[in-house]
Design a protein around this motif. Structure first.
Motif, mmCIF file in Angstrom:
data_model
loop_
_atom_site.group_PDB
_atom_site.id
_atom_site.type_symbol
_atom_site.label_atom_id
_atom_site.label_comp_id
_atom_site.label_asym_id
_atom_site.label_seq_id
_atom_site.Cartn_x
_atom_site.Cartn_y
_atom_site.Cartn_z
ATOM 1 N N ILE A 297 88.324 70.603 16.617
ATOM 2 C CA ILE A 297 87.958 71.945 17.067
ATOM 3 C C ILE A 297 86.835 72.488 16.187
ATOM 4 N N ASP A 298 86.079 73.421 16.726
ATOM 5 C CA ASP A 298 84.875 73.930 16.071
ATOM 6 C C ASP A 298 84.864 75.452 16.170
ATOM 7 N N LEU A 299 84.836 76.124 15.010
ATOM 8 C CA LEU A 299 84.713 77.579 14.996
ATOM 9 C C LEU A 299 83.244 77.900 15.261
ATOM 10 N N ASP A 300 82.902 78.039 16.540
ATOM 11 C CA ASP A 300 81.514 78.129 16.966
ATOM 12 C C ASP A 300 80.843 79.433 16.538
ATOM 13 N N LYS A 301 81.533 80.569 16.760
ATOM 14 C CA LYS A 301 80.951 81.836 16.333
ATOM 15 C C LYS A 301 82.032 82.893 16.173
ATOM 16 N N VAL A 302 81.688 83.926 15.412
ATOM 17 C CA VAL A 302 82.586 85.048 15.161
ATOM 18 C C VAL A 302 81.810 86.341 15.410
ATOM 19 N N ASP A 303 82.353 87.184 16.261
ATOM 20 C CA ASP A 303 81.700 88.452 16.587
ATOM 21 C C ASP A 303 82.584 89.615 16.173
ATOM 22 N N LYS A 304 81.960 90.618 15.544
ATOM 23 C CA LYS A 304 82.703 91.821 15.162
ATOM 24 C C LYS A 304 82.830 92.733 16.382
ATOM 25 N N THR A 305 84.025 93.272 16.585
ATOM 26 C CA THR A 305 84.274 94.173 17.706
ATOM 27 C C THR A 305 84.837 95.483 17.174
ATOM 28 N N SER A 306 85.065 96.425 18.072
ATOM 29 C CA SER A 306 85.584 97.729 17.654
ATOM 30 C C SER A 306 87.001 97.625 17.108
ATOM 31 N N GLY A 307 87.760 96.615 17.605
ATOM 32 C CA GLY A 307 89.143 96.483 17.163
ATOM 33 C C GLY A 307 89.381 95.364 16.173
ATOM 34 N N GLY A 308 88.307 94.691 15.763
ATOM 35 C CA GLY A 308 88.469 93.589 14.819
ATOM 36 C C GLY A 308 87.381 92.551 14.987
ATOM 37 N N TYR A 309 87.809 91.308 15.299
ATOM 38 C CA TYR A 309 86.853 90.211 15.426
ATOM 39 C C TYR A 309 87.257 89.309 16.592
ATOM 40 N N THR A 310 86.249 88.716 17.223
ATOM 41 C CA THR A 310 86.488 87.748 18.289
ATOM 42 C C THR A 310 85.970 86.385 17.850
ATOM 43 N N GLU A 360 87.376 94.551 6.690
ATOM 44 C CA GLU A 360 86.174 93.729 6.775
ATOM 45 C C GLU A 360 86.522 92.297 6.404
ATOM 46 N N VAL A 361 86.115 91.353 7.245
ATOM 47 C CA VAL A 361 86.430 89.942 7.010
ATOM 48 C C VAL A 361 85.313 89.278 6.212
ATOM 49 N N LYS A 362 85.728 88.534 5.213
ATOM 50 C CA LYS A 362 84.775 87.802 4.371
ATOM 51 C C LYS A 362 84.569 86.379 4.879
ATOM 52 N N SER A 363 85.679 85.718 5.271
ATOM 53 C CA SER A 363 85.576 84.341 5.769
ATOM 54 C C SER A 363 86.776 84.004 6.639
ATOM 55 N N ILE A 364 86.598 83.000 7.486
ATOM 56 C CA ILE A 364 87.675 82.520 8.362
ATOM 57 C C ILE A 364 87.643 80.998 8.350
ATOM 58 N N VAL A 365 88.809 80.382 8.205
ATOM 59 C CA VAL A 365 88.930 78.921 8.229
ATOM 60 C C VAL A 365 90.010 78.547 9.240
ATOM 61 N N LEU A 366 89.687 77.603 10.118
ATOM 62 C CA LEU A 366 90.678 77.077 11.057
ATOM 63 C C LEU A 366 91.385 75.900 10.413
ATOM 64 N N ASP A 367 92.712 75.906 10.467
ATOM 65 C CA ASP A 367 93.507 74.842 9.844
ATOM 66 C C ASP A 367 94.597 74.408 10.818
ATOM 67 N N GLY A 368 94.580 73.126 11.194
ATOM 68 C CA GLY A 368 95.586 72.610 12.117
ATOM 69 C C GLY A 368 96.809 72.038 11.439
ATOM 70 N N GLY A 369 96.827 72.000 10.113
ATOM 71 C CA GLY A 369 97.967 71.409 9.420
ATOM 72 C C GLY A 369 98.065 69.925 9.718
ATOM 73 N N ILE A 370 99.214 69.491 10.256
ATOM 74 C CA ILE A 370 99.375 68.071 10.590
ATOM 75 C C ILE A 370 98.485 67.666 11.761
ATOM 76 N N PHE A 371 97.998 68.656 12.514
ATOM 77 C CA PHE A 371 97.041 68.380 13.586
ATOM 78 C C PHE A 371 95.651 68.299 12.948
ATOM 79 N N MET A 372 95.466 67.230 12.188
ATOM 80 C CA MET A 372 94.258 67.077 11.383
ATOM 81 C C MET A 372 93.009 67.013 12.259
ATOM 82 N N ASP A 373 91.930 67.552 11.731
ATOM 83 C CA ASP A 373 90.682 67.672 12.465
ATOM 84 C C ASP A 373 89.735 66.530 12.102
#
Length: 384
Positions: A297-310, A360-373
């Motif tokens: 999986i690929d964290l393609d983009k992150v957009d700030k919204t009025s209620g948080g982040y998409t 405010e978000v500084k960073s986001i990391v996707l982690d699958g655990g045993i579902f290794m990427d």
């Protein structure tokens, strides 16, 4: 008669009883010394029979309660060379296995009257018997025994054809292996072993020759072990994550009740899990079993919204996997947002995840655990 009394006492004992010891073997007084002796075994509703014979093995025995309602206990025995330290623990290891499998997952009381662990060379399962090699690492020895005893249910209780659809038995034994391992050793240790032994071997590719799990085992020409063990096990665990523990167990029980001893094929599993869960799982089973996918999986983009982040997450590998979005805020605090495979139901190539937060978000990391990427480099986003 004295050894018969020991054996009979073991049928109601939680503690290990040493029926035949090194000294007993030296005295040669275990078996009545007739010119000819005949042993008779009787079993019903069993798919096959195996036996082991030795004139120099220790013999330990105990029993365990597997069915609380019926107050049914089963015999737990081990036969082994006295010098094998691990096998001196095997009766209690097996008692733990049968207790856990009967009361947790699959949550069906052990269906036979006995199990015996025999020291051999194959690490192989049989109805009511496992044949394990001597191991110096007690943790690994218990894990192997857990895995082989798990096969009591798949294939033996169900009657699945493991030579044609290995994933219908090895995949389940691998799944139960990590679940009982978590109870025995903790989540981190169980996950680490699973990743090293079941996922690392194939996840980093190459993936061009991947074959769908549904491919009959004799026809698999690439990664046969992965198609039998790791990949189907991940599919079962992904389904458990998506349905939740209770609904998954309910659906599994429908499958096992419908098809035990009736030689189910994969479609019987698919249909029973759909009926038992009350969910349309066609998309999920197609995704995991009928495609040459893998995990990436690929964290393609992150957009700030009025209620948080998409978050826009691409599914490059294709498998409908669960994952965590681990968020680090500007104030140094962290938060985890778990996503089950349901996020891929409508679009298996792109998932849009909404993170509700006023921070405010500084960073986001996707982690699958045993579902290794396959490629973790594209799993992280850092704010500018």
């Amino acid at each position: 008669p004295e050894f018969v009394k020991k054996l009979q006492a073991s049928f109601t004992s939680d503690s290990t009883i040493h029926i035949a010891t090194v000294q007993d073997l030296a005295n040669k007084n275990i078996t009545t010394q007739n010119a000819t002796n005949t042993w008779t075994w009787t079993a019903t509703n069993i798919s096959d029979v195996t036996c082991a014979v030795s004139n120099h093995y220790d013999w330990d025995a105990a029993s365990v309660l597997v069915d609380d309602k019926a107050h049914r206990r089963v015999a737990v025995q081990a036969a082994f060379a006295d010098g094998s330290e691990d096998f001196h623990h095997y009766v209690q290891f097996a008692r733990n296995s049968l207790d856990w499998f009967s009361h947790n997952l699959p949550g069906v009381p052990y269906p036979f009257p006995k199990t015996t662990s025999v020291q051999g060379f194959a690490d192989m399962e049989y109805p009511m018997m496992v044949n394990d090699s001597h191991e110096t690492d007690l943790v690994f020895a218990q894990l192997v025994q857990d895995h082989e005893i798990a096969h009591t249910y798949f294939p033996f209780y169900m009657g699945t054809n493991e030579s044609r659809y290995a994933f219908m038995d090895e995949g389940w034994a691998t799944t139960f292996e990590i679940l009982i391992g978590t109870a025995e050793r903790g989540k981190k240790a169980a996950d680490d072993f699973y990743k090293q032994f079941r996922v690392t071997r194939w996840i980093h590719g190459p993936h061009e020759k991947e074959q769908p799990i549904i491919t009959p085992s004799p026809d698999v020409t690439f990664g046969a072990g992965n198609n039998a063990y790791g990949k189907p096990s991940l599919s079962y665990l992904a389904l458990k994550d998506m349905l939740g523990d209770d609904l998954f167990k309910k659906a599994l029980h429908v499958y096992m009740a419908n098809w035990n001893s009736k030689h189910p094929i994969p479609w019987d599993y698919f249909n029973s899990m759909k009926a038992g869960s009350g969910k349309n799982l066609d998309w999920f089973f197609y995704n995991w079993f009928f495609t040459p996918y893998y995990i990436d999986i690929d964290l393609d983009k992150v957009d700030k919204t009025s209620g948080g982040y998409t978050l826009s997450v691409k599914n490059i590998g294709g498998f409908a996997v669960p994952f965590d979005a681990n968020v680090t805020y500007a104030d140094g605090t962290t938060e985890t947002f778990h996503q089950t495979p349901i996020v891929w139901e409508k679009d298996q190539k792109l998932a849009v995840i909404n993170i509700k937060t006023s921070k405010e978000v500084k960073s986001i990391v996707l982690d699958g655990g045993i579902f290794m990427d396959a490629n973790e480099k594209d799993n992280k986003w850092v704010a500018n």
